[in-house]
Design a protein around this motif. Structure first.
Motif, PDB file in Angstrom:
ATOM      1  N   THR A  14     -31.366 -69.528 -15.063  1.00 55.66           N
ATOM      2  CA  THR A  14     -30.151 -69.155 -14.682  1.00 55.66           C
ATOM      3  C   THR A  14     -30.795 -67.924 -13.637  1.00 55.66           C
ATOM      4  O   THR A  14     -30.000 -67.980 -12.322  1.00 55.66           O
ATOM      5  N   LYS A  17     -32.356 -68.857 -10.717  1.00 55.93           N
ATOM      6  CA  LYS A  17     -31.482 -70.025 -10.015  1.00 55.93           C
ATOM      7  C   LYS A  17     -30.533 -69.081  -8.876  1.00 55.93           C
ATOM      8  O   LYS A  17     -30.191 -68.959  -7.459  1.00 55.93           O
ATOM      9  N   THR A  18     -29.881 -67.661 -10.220  1.00 59.16           N
ATOM     10  CA  THR A  18     -28.306 -67.236  -9.088  1.00 59.16           C
ATOM     11  C   THR A  18     -29.283 -66.032  -8.106  1.00 59.16           C
ATOM     12  O   THR A  18     -29.015 -66.401  -6.978  1.00 59.16           O
ATOM     13  N   ARG A  21     -30.271 -68.759  -4.932  1.00 62.97           N
ATOM     14  CA  ARG A  21     -28.814 -69.471  -4.569  1.00 62.97           C
ATOM     15  C   ARG A  21     -28.521 -68.014  -3.518  1.00 62.97           C
ATOM     16  O   ARG A  21     -28.161 -67.926  -2.540  1.00 62.97           O
ATOM     17  N   LYS A  22     -28.682 -66.767  -4.041  1.00 63.24           N
ATOM     18  CA  LYS A  22     -27.864 -65.014  -2.952  1.00 63.24           C
ATOM     19  C   LYS A  22     -28.642 -65.149  -1.423  1.00 63.24           C
ATOM     20  O   LYS A  22     -28.716 -65.236  -0.716  1.00 63.24           O
TER      21      LYS A  22
END
Length: 69
Positions: A14, A17-18, A21-22
């Motif tokens: 997670t 992925k975060t 994505r950021k």
């Protein structure tokens, strides 16, 4: 029994992925900002003729291929 190695720089799924994505959002925002700046600052400018005198060599001067031997 196998021991599981945990590296200190390893991120959970997670968190990876975060973070990804950021950075993707930052990249898209940077592209949008650049496009807005290009739209405001850019545009097509009229073509201006280049008016500058240049010296041309005289015809029939001392040339390598003048035919004289």
């Amino acid at each position: 029994m196998s021991k599981q190695r945990i590296l200190p720089l390893e991120l959970s799924d997670t968190a990876a992925k975060t973070g990804g994505r950021k950075w993707a959002i930052y990249g898209v925002l940077a592209v949008v900002v650049l496009l807005v700046i290009a739209y405001i600052d850019g545009g097509e400018e009229p073509i201006r003729p280049i008016e500058q005198q240049i010296a041309l060599p005289q015809a029939g001067g001392n040339s390598i291929n003048s035919g004289e031997e």
